[in-house]
Design a protein around this motif. Structure first.
Motif, short mmCIF file in Angstrom:
data_model
loop_
_atom_site.label_atom_id
_atom_site.label_comp_id
_atom_site.label_asym_id
_atom_site.label_seq_id
_atom_site.Cartn_x
_atom_site.Cartn_y
_atom_site.Cartn_z
N UNK A 79 0.82 -1.21 0.00
CA UNK A 79 0.00 0.00 0.00
C UNK A 79 0.86 1.26 0.00
N UNK A 80 1.88 1.27 0.85
CA UNK A 80 2.75 2.44 0.93
C UNK A 80 3.51 2.63 -0.38
N UNK A 81 3.82 1.52 -1.05
CA UNK A 81 4.52 1.59 -2.34
C UNK A 81 3.71 2.30 -3.40
N UNK A 82 2.40 2.39 -3.19
CA UNK A 82 1.54 3.12 -4.12
C UNK A 82 1.69 4.62 -3.95
N UNK A 83 2.24 5.03 -2.82
CA UNK A 83 2.34 6.45 -2.50
C UNK A 83 3.79 6.93 -2.44
N UNK A 84 4.66 6.10 -1.84
CA UNK A 84 6.04 6.49 -1.63
C UNK A 84 6.98 5.68 -2.53
N UNK A 85 8.09 6.30 -2.91
CA UNK A 85 9.05 5.64 -3.80
C UNK A 85 10.29 5.12 -3.08
N UNK A 86 10.60 5.70 -1.94
CA UNK A 86 11.83 5.38 -1.21
C UNK A 86 11.62 4.13 -0.35
N UNK A 87 12.32 3.04 -0.67
CA UNK A 87 12.13 1.79 0.05
C UNK A 87 12.56 1.88 1.52
N UNK A 88 13.62 2.61 1.79
CA UNK A 88 14.06 2.78 3.18
C UNK A 88 13.00 3.52 4.00
N UNK A 89 12.41 4.51 3.37
CA UNK A 89 11.35 5.27 4.03
C UNK A 89 10.15 4.36 4.32
N UNK A 90 9.81 3.52 3.37
CA UNK A 90 8.69 2.59 3.55
C UNK A 90 8.96 1.63 4.70
N UNK A 91 10.19 1.10 4.77
CA UNK A 91 10.57 0.19 5.86
C UNK A 91 10.41 0.87 7.21
N UNK A 92 10.89 2.10 7.31
CA UNK A 92 10.81 2.84 8.57
C UNK A 92 9.37 3.16 8.94
N UNK A 93 8.58 3.62 7.96
CA UNK A 93 7.19 3.97 8.20
C UNK A 93 6.36 2.75 8.61
N UNK A 94 6.70 1.60 8.02
CA UNK A 94 5.96 0.37 8.32
C UNK A 94 6.14 -0.03 9.78
N UNK A 95 7.36 0.04 10.28
CA UNK A 95 7.61 -0.31 11.68
C UNK A 95 6.86 0.62 12.64
N UNK A 96 6.90 1.92 12.32
CA UNK A 96 6.18 2.87 13.17
C UNK A 96 4.68 2.64 13.07
N UNK A 97 4.21 2.29 11.88
CA UNK A 97 2.79 2.03 11.69
C UNK A 97 2.33 0.82 12.51
N UNK A 98 3.15 -0.23 12.56
CA UNK A 98 2.83 -1.37 13.43
C UNK A 98 2.73 -0.92 14.89
N UNK A 99 3.66 -0.07 15.29
CA UNK A 99 3.65 0.44 16.66
C UNK A 99 2.36 1.21 16.94
N UNK A 100 1.94 2.04 15.99
CA UNK A 100 0.71 2.81 16.15
C UNK A 100 -0.51 1.89 16.22
N UNK A 101 -0.51 0.83 15.40
CA UNK A 101 -1.61 -0.13 15.42
C UNK A 101 -1.72 -0.81 16.78
N UNK A 102 -0.58 -1.20 17.32
CA UNK A 102 -0.57 -1.86 18.61
C UNK A 102 -1.07 -0.95 19.72
N UNK A 103 -0.65 0.30 19.66
CA UNK A 103 -1.12 1.27 20.65
C UNK A 103 -2.63 1.44 20.57
#
Length: 290
Positions: free
Chosen positions: A60-84
């Motif tokens: 999903x993020x790949x549809x919006x963002x092009x930077x793979x490192x950014x996607x990796x970082x955002x995904x981890x934070x997104x999991x954290x937000x989901x858990x919270x």
């Protein structure tokens, strides 16, 4: 024989799930809202990358963002937000309203003074349960359609957590539509999360890609000439929340548009803006563009 086993085993498994849910709820109530939030965030951040949602979020993020490192970082934070968010919901009744700040409260006062029906729209952003509870505590009589949990025992517990005197929940279906219409006719208020995929919906342009979306809220707004008020919660770094109320959209602003055009306009001007503001706070773990 297989059907018999299924009939016998399913209630047992559901009861075990229910007991685990109750035990989790008890534990989280003991440790308090803030600690429950931190624990949920840590747990999901560790386990999330090993689940099927890891691929869904990154796609999903790949549809919006092009930077793979950014996607990796955002995904981890997104999991954290989901858990919270998930652990906060189980402990929702322990949330203190003094942990909220309100942006643009004047718009809520304008809605109250108008004495007209409004549809509050939001998304799976920040903690959407806190968004709705804030509006309820502010004094709005809210009517909401929800998708019930597969486990009936857990579903009952979820509704207990959500229960408030001025909160009305209806299971998705024909009866829910009748109740929502009745509420609008009585100049009351609906609260709807509009960012879910709906296979029976219409295609709209969402981040320049086609997404099948439920346009029902727009249809109701057109038919009953209601106002539409976008509102969301935003999680802050210190664990508190902002409730951000955007300027309400009055009927004359959209009366000449179709329900699809209204939905697309709101996605463009609000949902996309919210996600761009902080992409980690939106729920990416559903297949939105497929």
């Amino acid at each position: 024989m297989k059907n018999l086993k299924k009939i016998l085993i399913k209630p047992i498994l559901e009861f075990i799930e229910f007991v685990l849910f109750k035990l989790t709820k008890l534990l989280l109530n003991i440790i308090g809202f803030k600690n429950a939030s931190l624990f949920g965030g840590y747990l999901f951040k560790i386990l999330g990358p090993f689940t099927k949602y890891n691929k869904i979020i990154k796609t999903n993020m790949g549809s919006i963002f092009n930077n793979q490192k950014e996607i990796e970082s955002l995904t981890l934070i997104n999991f954290q937000q989901m858990g919270k968010t998930f652990f906060e919901f189980i402990n929702l009744n322990n949330f203190k309203q003094n942990n909220l700040t309100i942006i643009n409260e004047k718009y809520l006062q304008e809605i109250i003074q108008s004495k007209k029906s409004y549809i509050f729209i939001s998304a799976h952003y920040g903690n959407w349960e806190i968004t709705r509870n804030f509006l309820l505590d502010y004094g709005f009589e809210l009517h909401t359609v929800y998708r019930h949990a597969n486990n009936k025992l857990i579903d009952k517990e979820i509704q207990k957590i959500r229960k408030k005197p001025n909160a009305h929940f209806y299971k998705k279906g024909k009866e829910s539509a009748k109740n929502m219409i009745k509420a609008l006719k009585n100049n009351e208020y609906l609260a709807i999360l509009i960012d879910q995929k709906d296979s029976s919906g219409s295609k709209i342009n969402f981040f320049n890609k086609q997404a099948i979306t439920n346009t029902g809220f727009a249809s109701l707004a057109l038919k009953y000439r209601t106002g539409i008020c976008p509102v969301r919660s935003k999680r802050k770094k210190d664990g508190s929340f902002e409730i951000i109320v955007d300027k309400p959209i009055v009927f004359h602003d959209y009366e000449n548009k179709s329900e699809v055009e209204i939905t697309e306009l709101i996605y463009k001007n609000y949902i996309e803006h919210w996600i761009k503001d902080d992409p980690t706070q939106w729920l990416w773990a559903h297949k939105r563009w497929s």
